[in-house]
Design an enzyme around this catalytic site. Structure first.
Site, PDB file in Angstrom:
ATOM      1  N   SER A 183       0.845  -1.188   0.000  1.00 15.85           N
ATOM      2  CA  SER A 183       0.000   0.000   0.000  1.00 15.85           C
ATOM      3  C   SER A 183       0.885   1.244   0.000  1.00 15.85           C
ATOM      4  O   SER A 183       1.758   1.381  -0.848  1.00 15.85           O
ATOM      5  CB  SER A 183      -0.950  -0.042   1.202  1.00 15.85           C
ATOM      6  OG  SER A 183      -1.932   0.973   1.112  1.00 15.85           O
ATOM      7  N   GLU A 290      -0.912  -2.741  -8.486  1.00 21.08           N
ATOM      8  CA  GLU A 290      -2.227  -3.079  -7.929  1.00 21.08           C
ATOM      9  C   GLU A 290      -2.845  -1.810  -7.366  1.00 21.08           C
ATOM     10  O   GLU A 290      -2.133  -0.843  -7.087  1.00 21.08           O
ATOM     11  CB  GLU A 290      -2.103  -4.149  -6.840  1.00 21.08           C
ATOM     12  CG  GLU A 290      -1.222  -3.780  -5.652  1.00 21.08           C
ATOM     13  CD  GLU A 290      -1.892  -2.923  -4.592  1.00 21.08           C
ATOM     14  OE1 GLU A 290      -3.136  -2.902  -4.534  1.00 21.08           O
ATOM     15  OE2 GLU A 290      -1.162  -2.259  -3.828  1.00 21.08           O
ATOM     16  N   HIS A 360      -4.979  -5.183  -2.270  1.00 23.39           N
ATOM     17  CA  HIS A 360      -5.893  -4.874  -1.172  1.00 23.39           C
ATOM     18  C   HIS A 360      -7.032  -5.887  -1.150  1.00 23.39           C
ATOM     19  O   HIS A 360      -8.202  -5.577  -1.379  1.00 23.39           O
ATOM     20  CB  HIS A 360      -6.422  -3.455  -1.320  1.00 23.39           C
ATOM     21  CG  HIS A 360      -5.379  -2.413  -1.074  1.00 23.39           C
ATOM     22  ND1 HIS A 360      -4.375  -2.135  -1.993  1.00 23.39           N
ATOM     23  CD2 HIS A 360      -5.164  -1.595  -0.017  1.00 23.39           C
ATOM     24  CE1 HIS A 360      -3.609  -1.174  -1.506  1.00 23.39           C
ATOM     25  NE2 HIS A 360      -4.059  -0.833  -0.311  1.00 23.39           N
TER      26      HIS A 360
END
Length: 407
Positions: A183, A290, A360
């Site tokens: 992230s 991503e 995620h």
């Protein structure tokens, strides 16, 4: 060492840590009632239906049934330090449960009080958050075996100029240190690779996974697999995690194999680093991307940012992980992630591999970034990623079940 010498009941474990003194015992800050307390708590991060850049709803599915409490722990020996580069972990009970689980699993955390810091939305001031890594670069703190991210969200980009990445990378290379996260921690991982020439591990984080009421067992097991296996491989059979309307392999020659350094991470963060000295420049690389909660046009705009900045030049391939929570375009529902990925394929001419099981999502497969990766087609209509040349931890030092243990 035999099993009797390494396995302890939780009561014995807590007692032994107390006997070792405050320094060693500090890595375990929770009591036996913590798991019960957190299970009874209405944690908005766990029960919200909204996908965010950091957390996911904690749901119990047929693939992740409730597990019985773990009755044994091992003494933590893996020298571990936390770094909190981004959002504060605001739920103290969740933090303490994560610390307890990690200690039970074998991680000796030297700086557990880091989870108590807060400045505005961040896990401390910029100087405090940078010092988690910069103090290692200066030699003020010994280089640990593991550097584990506490949480993602936002904030890591603010501290990039405050860290001597070249020295940090050298010290980590000498020690064989593994830095873990994903992230917003993508900014840390990219800077470390770009300026420190050091790999890291795309993996779950303390607050975001190990503090959940019910951590995902597959994610925990795959985290340990990536930490301990010097020849990690991951099989992908479907593009569904990227888009159900894409093939797993989008290429002129679906039977080709290729090898290069895999790098990247969260698309929002990677695109924000374009043009900066913190984005890796790797000839013959494999770009992994991503994201979550971004509208389709924003996904395409970020990919165009990278394309126009020349980031995809001299790359061999692009690998997409999960692209989730983007919703439907209000102008035309046909404009979706599949269209965006096909457009990128036409622009770059690069083979694109879809559906990599990371991002995620609740169930993910950890893997090294900045390591050598070979991609080859498999017999299932998908592809296999095989990794090499990255540091590992001895499997005997870990108790994997401790990562999801109850009270």
């Amino acid at each position: 060492m035999n099993k009797d010498a390494t396995e302890l009941s939780r009561r014995q474990f807590l007692y032994r840590l107390g006997q070792l003194g405050a320094g060693a015992g500090a890595s375990l800050l929770a009591t036996q009632s913590l798991a019960v307390n957190i299970a009874n708590q209405n944690d908005n991060h766990n029960h919200s239906d909204q996908l965010t850049k950091d957390d996911l709803p904690t749901t119990i599915t047929a693939n992740n049934p409730p597990v019985a409490p773990n009755s044994s722990c091992i003494l933590p020996t893996i020298e571990t330090r936390l770094f909190a580069s981004s959002n504060v972990g605001s739920n103290d009970t969740r933090n303490q449960l994560a610390l307890e689980r990690l200690a039970c699993a074998g991680f000796k955390i030297d700086n557990p009080k880091i989870v108590d810091r807060q400045y505005l939305r961040f896990a401390g001031t910029d100087i405090q958050r940078a010092s988690d890594l910069q103090n290692i670069a200066t030699g003020a703190i010994a280089t640990p075996k593991l550097l584990m991210g506490v949480r993602g969200g936002y904030g890591a980009m603010r501290i990039l100029p405050l860290i001597d990445w070249q020295t940090l990378g050298r010290l980590m290379t000498e020690r064989g240190t593994i830095l873990t996260g994903f992230s917003d921690v993508t900014a840390i991982q990219c800077a470390l690779l770009a300026q420190g020439q050091m790999s890291s591990l795309a993996a779950p984080m303390l607050y975001s996974e190990f503090g959940k009421t019910m951590p995902n067992e597959v994610s925990c097991r795959q985290f340990v697999e990536a930490l301990t296996n010097p020849n990690l491989s991951i099989e992908i059979t479907s593009a569904d995690l990227t888009s159900k309307r894409l093939p797993a392999i989008l290429a002129k020659d679906e039977n080709q194999s290729l090898t290069g350094t895999i790098w990247g991470g969260n698309l929002s963060v990677v695109s924000a680093l374009a043009g900066s000295p913190y984005l890796p420049r790797i000839d013959g690389g494999i770009v992994f991307l991503e994201d979550v909660g971004e509208q389709t046009y924003r996904i395409e705009r970020m990919l165009y940012d990278l394309y126009l900045a020349g980031v995809f030049k001299n790359q061999q391939a692009i690998v997409f992980g999960s692209i989730t929570g983007q919703g439907e375009d209000s102008y035309d529902a046909r404009y979706d992630v599949a269209k965006v990925v096909r457009q990128l394929h036409e622009l770059t001419g690069l083979p694109i591999y879809n559906g990599m099981s990371f991002g995620h999502i609740a169930q993910k497969h950890s893997f090294p970034l900045g390591a050598r990766c070979q991609i080859s087609p498999n017999a299932l209509g998908g592809y296999q990623l095989s990794f090499a040349d990255y540091p590992i931890v001895e499997a005997s030092a870990m108790n994997v079940a401790g990562l999801w243990q109850g009270s």
